[in-house]
Write a protein that holds these residues in place. Structure first.
Motif, PDB file in Angstrom:
ATOM      1  N   ASP A  58      24.484  10.906 -18.905  1.00  0.00           N
ATOM      2  CA  ASP A  58      23.937   9.605 -19.316  1.00  0.00           C
ATOM      3  C   ASP A  58      22.437   9.724 -19.606  1.00  0.00           C
ATOM      4  N   LYS A  61      21.937  11.512 -22.904  1.00  0.00           N
ATOM      5  CA  LYS A  61      22.258  10.640 -24.039  1.00  0.00           C
ATOM      6  C   LYS A  61      21.105   9.683 -24.332  1.00  0.00           C
ATOM      7  N   GLU A  62      20.397   9.244 -23.284  1.00  0.00           N
ATOM      8  CA  GLU A  62      19.231   8.379 -23.480  1.00  0.00           C
ATOM      9  C   GLU A  62      18.084   9.134 -24.150  1.00  0.00           C
ATOM     10  N   GLU A  64      18.575  11.932 -26.253  1.00  0.00           N
ATOM     11  CA  GLU A  64      19.181  12.848 -27.213  1.00  0.00           C
ATOM     12  C   GLU A  64      18.250  13.221 -28.366  1.00  0.00           C
ATOM     13  N   TRP A  85      29.433  15.560 -27.619  1.00  0.00           N
ATOM     14  CA  TRP A  85      29.319  15.330 -26.174  1.00  0.00           C
ATOM     15  C   TRP A  85      30.541  15.830 -25.409  1.00  0.00           C
ATOM     16  N   THR A  88      30.188  19.384 -23.806  1.00  0.00           N
ATOM     17  CA  THR A  88      29.135  19.631 -22.817  1.00  0.00           C
ATOM     18  C   THR A  88      29.693  20.443 -21.653  1.00  0.00           C
TER      19      THR A  88
END
Length: 147
Positions: A58, A61-62, A64, A85, A88
């Motif tokens: 998470d 992703k913030e 990226e 994703w 990963t």
């Protein structure tokens, strides 16, 4: 016979010492299965590995755009970066580099056969070290390096 025994000991003792030392080093390093613990004055809370990995994913992703910028910086022909994703992975470097890391993969310019990989070190407190991420797999198209 005594001479043979002395030679055998001279050969075996250093080898046994190295095996023992290697075993000690391996037991002292952090294993990926370890749980992170947070303690208060009343109780100890353990986070399962899956929760830690979800938090790391998470967080990434913030942020990226940092990954995208790193991949784009590898070649001026990279117009867009796609992150897969679902690919990963988490791992460690093994005996020679016992650093824990998270690896993300993807493609470029919406080309199906394109690929790249970025490795992101994981700090001891299980946070990602985005300042030290690096290209783990060069940009490729169809298995060949992207020029």
């Amino acid at each position: 016979m005594k001479r043979q025994m002395e030679l055998l000991l001279i050969i075996l003792l250093p080898i046994l010492g190295l095996v023992f030392l290697g075993g000690k080093i391996m037991t002292l390093t952090k294993s990926p299965e370890q749980k992170i613990t947070t303690s208060s004055s009343k109780k100890v809370v353990q986070k399962p590995d899956e929760d830690i990995k979800k938090e790391q994913l998470d967080y990434l992703k913030e942020h990226e755009q940092k990954v995208i910028d790193l991949v784009k910086a590898q070649n001026s022909k990279v117009e867009s970066v796609q992150i897969d994703w679902d690919q990963t992975q988490w791992g460690d470097g093994g005996l020679t580099t016992p650093e824990y890391y998270m690896s993300v993969y993807g493609g470029i310019n919406h080309i199906e056969e394109s690929s790249w990989g970025v490795d992101i070190p994981i700090n001891e407190d299980n946070t990602l070290n985005l300042d030290e991420m690096y290209i783990g797999s060069d940009i490729r198209i169809g298995g060949r390096l992207f020029d």
